[in-house]
Write a protein that holds these residues in place. Sequence first.
Motif, mmCIF file in Angstrom:
data_model
loop_
_atom_site.group_PDB
_atom_site.id
_atom_site.type_symbol
_atom_site.label_atom_id
_atom_site.label_comp_id
_atom_site.label_asym_id
_atom_site.label_seq_id
_atom_site.Cartn_x
_atom_site.Cartn_y
_atom_site.Cartn_z
ATOM 1 N N GLU A 46 0.823 -1.204 0.000
ATOM 2 C CA GLU A 46 0.000 0.000 0.000
ATOM 3 C C GLU A 46 0.862 1.261 0.000
ATOM 4 O OE1 GLU A 46 -3.193 0.116 2.853
ATOM 5 O OE2 GLU A 46 -3.138 -2.063 3.006
ATOM 6 N N ALA A 47 0.281 2.333 -0.491
ATOM 7 C CA ALA A 47 0.957 3.632 -0.445
ATOM 8 C C ALA A 47 0.873 4.172 0.975
ATOM 9 C CB ALA A 47 0.311 4.606 -1.414
ATOM 10 N N PRO A 48 1.923 4.807 1.432
ATOM 11 C CA PRO A 48 1.894 5.330 2.802
ATOM 12 C C PRO A 48 1.073 6.615 2.924
ATOM 13 C CG PRO A 48 3.997 5.816 1.776
ATOM 14 C CD PRO A 48 3.224 4.972 0.806
ATOM 15 N N ALA A 49 0.525 6.811 4.104
ATOM 16 C CA ALA A 49 -0.119 8.087 4.452
ATOM 17 C C ALA A 49 0.985 8.984 4.995
ATOM 18 C CB ALA A 49 -1.192 7.869 5.496
ATOM 19 N N VAL A 50 0.980 10.242 4.579
ATOM 20 C CA VAL A 50 2.038 11.164 4.968
ATOM 21 C C VAL A 50 1.456 12.280 5.823
ATOM 22 C CG1 VAL A 50 3.805 12.762 4.124
ATOM 23 C CG2 VAL A 50 3.289 10.682 2.835
ATOM 24 N N GLU A 51 2.132 12.553 6.925
ATOM 25 C CA GLU A 51 1.732 13.605 7.851
ATOM 26 C C GLU A 51 2.930 14.546 8.027
ATOM 27 O OE1 GLU A 51 0.815 13.281 12.481
ATOM 28 O OE2 GLU A 51 -0.284 11.816 11.278
ATOM 29 N N VAL A 52 2.702 15.862 7.862
ATOM 30 C CA VAL A 52 3.779 16.839 7.975
ATOM 31 C C VAL A 52 3.380 17.918 8.979
ATOM 32 C CG1 VAL A 52 5.154 18.567 6.742
ATOM 33 C CG2 VAL A 52 4.462 16.469 5.565
ATOM 34 N N SER A 53 4.304 18.261 9.858
ATOM 35 C CA SER A 53 4.070 19.394 10.753
ATOM 36 C C SER A 53 5.295 20.301 10.717
ATOM 37 C CB SER A 53 3.774 18.935 12.173
ATOM 38 O OG SER A 53 4.921 18.367 12.759
ATOM 39 N N ILE A 54 5.037 21.604 10.833
ATOM 40 C CA ILE A 54 6.109 22.600 10.756
ATOM 41 C C ILE A 54 5.945 23.579 11.908
ATOM 42 C CG2 ILE A 54 7.059 24.495 9.390
ATOM 43 C CD1 ILE A 54 6.589 22.862 6.958
ATOM 44 N N ALA A 55 7.061 23.927 12.536
ATOM 45 C CA ALA A 55 7.064 24.892 13.634
ATOM 46 C C ALA A 55 8.261 25.822 13.473
ATOM 47 C CB ALA A 55 7.142 24.167 14.970
ATOM 48 N N VAL A 56 8.094 27.049 13.946
ATOM 49 C CA VAL A 56 9.200 28.008 13.929
ATOM 50 C C VAL A 56 9.504 28.432 15.357
ATOM 51 C CG1 VAL A 56 8.665 28.862 11.623
ATOM 52 C CG2 VAL A 56 7.711 30.025 13.586
ATOM 53 N N GLY A 57 10.730 28.832 15.569
ATOM 54 C CA GLY A 57 11.138 29.279 16.886
ATOM 55 C C GLY A 57 12.336 30.193 16.777
ATOM 56 N N GLY A 58 12.818 30.611 17.904
ATOM 57 C CA GLY A 58 13.997 31.460 17.895
ATOM 58 C C GLY A 58 14.308 32.006 19.260
ATOM 59 N N GLN A 59 15.469 32.640 19.332
ATOM 60 C CA GLN A 59 15.899 33.234 20.583
ATOM 61 C C GLN A 59 16.930 34.321 20.307
ATOM 62 O OE1 GLN A 59 18.186 30.607 23.099
ATOM 63 N NE2 GLN A 59 18.950 29.467 21.344
ATOM 64 N N ARG A 60 17.039 35.239 21.244
ATOM 65 C CA ARG A 60 18.056 36.289 21.150
ATOM 66 C C ARG A 60 19.352 35.722 21.711
ATOM 67 N NH1 ARG A 60 17.538 42.517 22.817
ATOM 68 N NH2 ARG A 60 16.296 42.377 20.955
ATOM 69 N N LEU A 61 20.441 35.902 20.966
ATOM 70 C CA LEU A 61 21.748 35.422 21.414
ATOM 71 C C LEU A 61 22.599 36.549 21.981
ATOM 72 C CD1 LEU A 61 22.600 33.065 18.414
ATOM 73 C CD2 LEU A 61 21.567 32.454 20.598
ATOM 74 N N ALA A 62 22.461 37.727 21.420
ATOM 75 C CA ALA A 62 23.198 38.910 21.865
ATOM 76 C C ALA A 62 22.342 40.121 21.527
ATOM 77 C CB ALA A 62 24.559 38.987 21.185
ATOM 78 N N ASP A 63 22.875 41.308 21.733
ATOM 79 C CA ASP A 63 22.105 42.532 21.542
ATOM 80 C C ASP A 63 21.429 42.596 20.171
ATOM 81 O OD1 ASP A 63 21.097 45.054 22.210
ATOM 82 O OD2 ASP A 63 22.804 46.048 21.258
ATOM 83 N N THR A 64 22.148 42.322 19.111
ATOM 84 C CA THR A 64 21.581 42.412 17.761
ATOM 85 C C THR A 64 21.664 41.088 17.016
ATOM 86 O OG1 THR A 64 23.690 43.150 16.829
ATOM 87 C CG2 THR A 64 22.152 44.862 17.560
ATOM 88 N N VAL A 65 21.914 39.990 17.730
ATOM 89 C CA VAL A 65 22.106 38.681 17.100
ATOM 90 C C VAL A 65 21.013 37.726 17.582
ATOM 91 C CG1 VAL A 65 23.700 36.752 16.763
ATOM 92 C CG2 VAL A 65 24.592 39.080 16.984
ATOM 93 N N TYR A 66 20.387 37.044 16.613
ATOM 94 C CA TYR A 66 19.264 36.153 16.906
ATOM 95 C C TYR A 66 19.477 34.810 16.224
ATOM 96 C CZ TYR A 66 17.065 40.549 18.175
ATOM 97 O OH TYR A 66 16.782 41.743 18.754
#
Length: 174
Positions: A46-66
């Motif tokens: 059988e052909a597989p069922a495909v499930e996709v999820s996407i998330a974004v994130g982030g953080q500040r590393l320094a004054d102007t660097v992320y």
Amino acid sequence: MSEQNQNSQGAQAQDSQAPSFSLQRTYVKDLSLEMPNAPQIFLEQEAPAVEVSIAVGGQRLADTVYEATVTATITTRINDKVLYLVEATQAGIFEAANIPAEQLDPLLGIVCPTMLYPYLRANMADAINRTSLPALHLTEVNFQSLYEQRLAQAAEQQTEQDSGIILPPGATRQ
């Protein structure tokens, strides 16, 4: 002559206050491939069922660097058995200086993920290709739409918290 020096210094001061944005580095932060039911699952027709999820994130590393991240999880199943599960997090280091506060969140939530996503797609396609199974390529993603959905969900949650009413799962506010 001193007037020219003052004009030159004034132009330099304005340039140092000008908004700037640049991608400094991209890297794979996490990559995982699992095929828990191999080799028996290869006998399935059988052909597989495909499930996709996407998330974004982030953080500040320094004054102007992320650091910004995009994580995608692809799960393929045949008859409730996992054929493969691939999860990857693509990250990037961005410098954002003199960006107005109201523009910083959309920059990190829309522009950065849009820049990182092609790298993520390529890395995931390569991992799947190494399974010897048919190729699977992620489609394009509208990160502005995802950002707007996330804002709407946050506003809805805030409204629910402010009202003091707790709704059961699946219930909607009328």
